[in-house]
Design a protein around this motif. Structure first.
Motif, PDB file in Angstrom:
ATOM      1  N   TYR A   2      -7.219  -6.483  -2.278  1.00 11.48           N
ATOM      2  CA  TYR A   2      -6.053  -7.265  -1.322  1.00 11.48           C
ATOM      3  C   TYR A   2      -7.231  -8.772  -0.820  1.00 11.48           C
ATOM      4  CZ  TYR A   2      -5.516  -9.497   3.859  1.00 11.48           C
ATOM      5  OH  TYR A   2      -5.849 -10.941   4.174  1.00 11.48           O
ATOM      6  N   PHE A  18      -7.834  -0.886  -2.988  1.00 18.30           N
ATOM      7  CA  PHE A  18      -6.429  -1.833  -1.374  1.00 18.30           C
ATOM      8  C   PHE A  18      -7.485  -2.476  -0.518  1.00 18.30           C
ATOM      9  CE2 PHE A  18      -3.584   2.111  -2.190  1.00 18.30           C
ATOM     10  CZ  PHE A  18      -2.270   1.434  -2.811  1.00 18.30           C
ATOM     11  N   LEU A  19      -8.729  -2.238  -0.503  1.00 15.32           N
ATOM     12  CA  LEU A  19      -9.989  -3.392  -0.125  1.00 15.32           C
ATOM     13  C   LEU A  19     -10.132  -4.943  -0.188  1.00 15.32           C
ATOM     14  CD1 LEU A  19     -11.186  -1.291   2.830  1.00 15.32           C
ATOM     15  CD2 LEU A  19      -9.955  -2.696   2.974  1.00 15.32           C
ATOM     16  N   LYS A  20     -10.033  -3.622  -2.210  1.00 11.74           N
ATOM     17  CA  LYS A  20     -10.898  -5.013  -3.147  1.00 11.74           C
ATOM     18  C   LYS A  20      -9.738  -5.295  -3.005  1.00 11.74           C
ATOM     19  CE  LYS A  20     -14.725  -2.957  -5.477  1.00 11.74           C
ATOM     20  NZ  LYS A  20     -14.826  -1.669  -6.212  1.00 11.74           N
ATOM     21  N   VAL A  58     -13.592  -6.318   3.326  1.00 10.96           N
ATOM     22  CA  VAL A  58     -14.074  -5.889   1.750  1.00 10.96           C
ATOM     23  C   VAL A  58     -14.286  -5.572   1.052  1.00 10.96           C
ATOM     24  CG1 VAL A  58     -14.407  -8.681   2.055  1.00 10.96           C
ATOM     25  CG2 VAL A  58     -16.570  -7.381   1.773  1.00 10.96           C
ATOM     26  N   PHE A  95      -2.329   5.771   6.253  1.00  6.94           N
ATOM     27  CA  PHE A  95      -3.155   5.524   5.267  1.00  6.94           C
ATOM     28  C   PHE A  95      -2.688   4.321   5.679  1.00  6.94           C
ATOM     29  CE2 PHE A  95      -4.554   4.263   1.410  1.00  6.94           C
ATOM     30  CZ  PHE A  95      -5.642   4.823   1.302  1.00  6.94           C
ATOM     31  N   VAL A 144       0.944  -0.903  -0.148  1.00  8.33           N
ATOM     32  CA  VAL A 144       0.095  -0.133   0.082  1.00  8.33           C
ATOM     33  C   VAL A 144       0.652   1.228  -0.282  1.00  8.33           C
ATOM     34  CG1 VAL A 144      -1.976   1.558   0.724  1.00  8.33           C
ATOM     35  CG2 VAL A 144      -1.616  -1.558   1.535  1.00  8.33           C
ATOM     36  N   VAL A 150      -9.513   5.183  -3.188  1.00  7.96           N
ATOM     37  CA  VAL A 150      -8.174   4.566  -2.676  1.00  7.96           C
ATOM     38  C   VAL A 150      -8.423   3.243  -1.705  1.00  7.96           C
ATOM     39  CG1 VAL A 150      -5.389   4.895  -2.749  1.00  7.96           C
ATOM     40  CG2 VAL A 150      -7.007   6.871  -3.787  1.00  7.96           C
ATOM     41  N   GLN A 151      -9.098   3.902  -1.119  1.00  8.28           N
ATOM     42  CA  GLN A 151      -9.324   2.846   0.474  1.00  8.28           C
ATOM     43  C   GLN A 151     -10.070   1.434   0.486  1.00  8.28           C
ATOM     44  OE1 GLN A 151     -10.412   3.574   4.692  1.00  8.28           O
ATOM     45  NE2 GLN A 151     -11.436   3.082   3.952  1.00  8.28           N
ATOM     46  N   ASP A 152     -10.903   2.188  -1.053  1.00  9.16           N
ATOM     47  CA  ASP A 152     -11.994   0.649  -1.241  1.00  9.16           C
ATOM     48  C   ASP A 152     -10.469   0.248  -2.294  1.00  9.16           C
ATOM     49  OD1 ASP A 152     -14.144   0.095  -0.855  1.00  9.16           O
ATOM     50  OD2 ASP A 152     -14.864   0.281  -2.656  1.00  9.16           O
TER      51      ASP A 152
END
Lengths: 203, 187
Positions: free
Chosen positions: A60, A56-58, B83, B70, A27, A52-54
């Protein structure tokens, strides 16, 4: 002697083995580029951070299916662009403007606004500040259909090779070439439509 | 083979991007030497690239920094089972850091709820089975099950008898809020 930074694929493998710190390093490595990329779709800083957070979560959750034929970075760009477009659609801010199919309407509206298509593209006026040139460029980009904006962003801002753009967008190199060609023509038209003062011979 | 303008035009941008193979670049260069219109097109491409390069430089000089912490925050959320919004069908963006513990708590709660649900479903299935057995037993013993359905322990009263009693009450002048189907037919 300082150890060489780990390859993306090593960090991916360690993440899949349950190492949270390895994912954090991935990240950290790409966060600035993802923020820059997403800022081409929304200027709102809270929305940019969410997208952007979403992304990286996707990434992962989809990591077990990551095909190593493309680089981790281009794979991530693909997720980021799709996440940004989904977000804009959900908010009712459809990023595709105009009803035409951009792939089929080659040159249909080039030279719109009564402008001959042979008008030369202007270079930025030497008297303009760099920030002002940037503001105008982004304003023009915002006016383009998403399909053209995205390909220009990947080439001109992310400085991606055509092969990488093809990987991100899931299209052939030939399509990248022709789409960029049309995107630049649209950019020139829109630039002259919004700023007729830049046109040669304008007074 | 020489290149014509139609073939050359779309290649100019790729040429300026350094993306043409040496063979195609050679053919294009040869065409550009001979063709004023395509040379103008190439100059167009160069001019346009100057807008982008200025914007790119401005971006890298003035971009807002990534919020501090972050990466650690995202990694923590990823490993706690978050998720991402679109995958779980949430409507609005904008929730903050508190989402991860909430999500974990909701997950635990959902697990608890599914335990209760499983118990209720099992109990209902057993009750339904017992009712079926009782109905079968009653039928085997020769009773009129349909006519004698009753919720109390008293001796069963046939449905027809109940309706006749109600009609008698009606005929006797007692106000009935709604006529029964039987009394409607009589009128």
């Amino acid at each position: 002697m300082e150890a060489a930074p780990k390859e993306d694929l090593s960090l991916v493998a360690e993440t899949l083995a349950g190492n949270q710190l390895s994912f954090q390093l991935l990240v950290e490595r790409y966060q600035a580029r993802m923020f820059a990329l997403v800022r081409h779709y929304t200027r709102n800083p809270v929305e940019v951070e969410d997208i952007v957070q979403d992304t990286f979560l996707k990434a992962y959750t989809r990591l077990p299916g990551f095909q190593q034929q493309s680089s981790f970075y281009t794979w991530l760009c693909r997720i980021a662009i799709n996440t940004a477009l989904d977000f804009l659609k959900r908010c009712g801010r459809n990023p595709v403007r105009g009803a035409e199919d951009p792939e089929l309407s080659l040159g249909a509206d080039e030279g719109a606004a009564g402008r001959p298509r042979t008008s030369p593209a202007p270079a930025p006026d030497a008297r303009l500040e760099r920030a002002e040139i940037a503001r105008i460029t982004k304003r023009v980009l915002d006016e383009l259909p998403e399909i053209f904006r995205t390909v220009l962003v990947l080439r001109e801002f992310e400085e991606m090779a055509y092969q990488d753009i093809a990987d991100v967008l899931g299209i052939s190199i030939g399509t990248v070439e022709s789409r960029l060609f049309r995107a630049r023509a649209k950019f020139k038209d829109k630039l002259l439509a919004l700023h007729p003062e830049f046109e040669e011979g304008w007074s | 083979m020489d290149m014509n303008c139609q073939d050359a035009r779309p290649l100019v941008a790729a040429y300026l991007d350094g993306e043409l193979s040496e063979t195609r670049a050679g053919l294009l260069r040869k065409h550009l030497l001979d063709c004023h219109a395509c040379r103008t097109g190439a100059q167009d491409g160069k001019n346009l690239k100057r807008w982008f390069s200025a914007a790119r430089e401005d971006d890298s000089a003035s971009a807002d920094p990534v919020p501090s912490g972050f990466a650690a925050r995202v990694a923590r959320r990823a490993f706690s089972g978050d998720v991402g919004r679109s995958d779980v069908g949430r409507g609005e963006f904008g929730a903050g850091e508190a989402l991860a513990p909430q999500t974990a708590a909701a997950f635990q709660r959902a697990r608890g709820e599914s335990g209760v649900l499983r118990f209720v479903l099992t109990a209902t299935a057993i009750a339904a089975g017992l009712a079926l057995l009782l109905a079968l037993a009653a039928r085997l013993s020769g009773r009129d099950v349909v006519g004698t359905m009753s919720a109390d322990d008293r001796a069963p009263v046939p449905v027809r008898q109940v309706i006749e009693e109600l009609e008698r009450l009606n005929a006797g002048g007692a106000p009935a809020p709604t006529p029964t189907p039987a009394s409607s037919e009589r009128r």
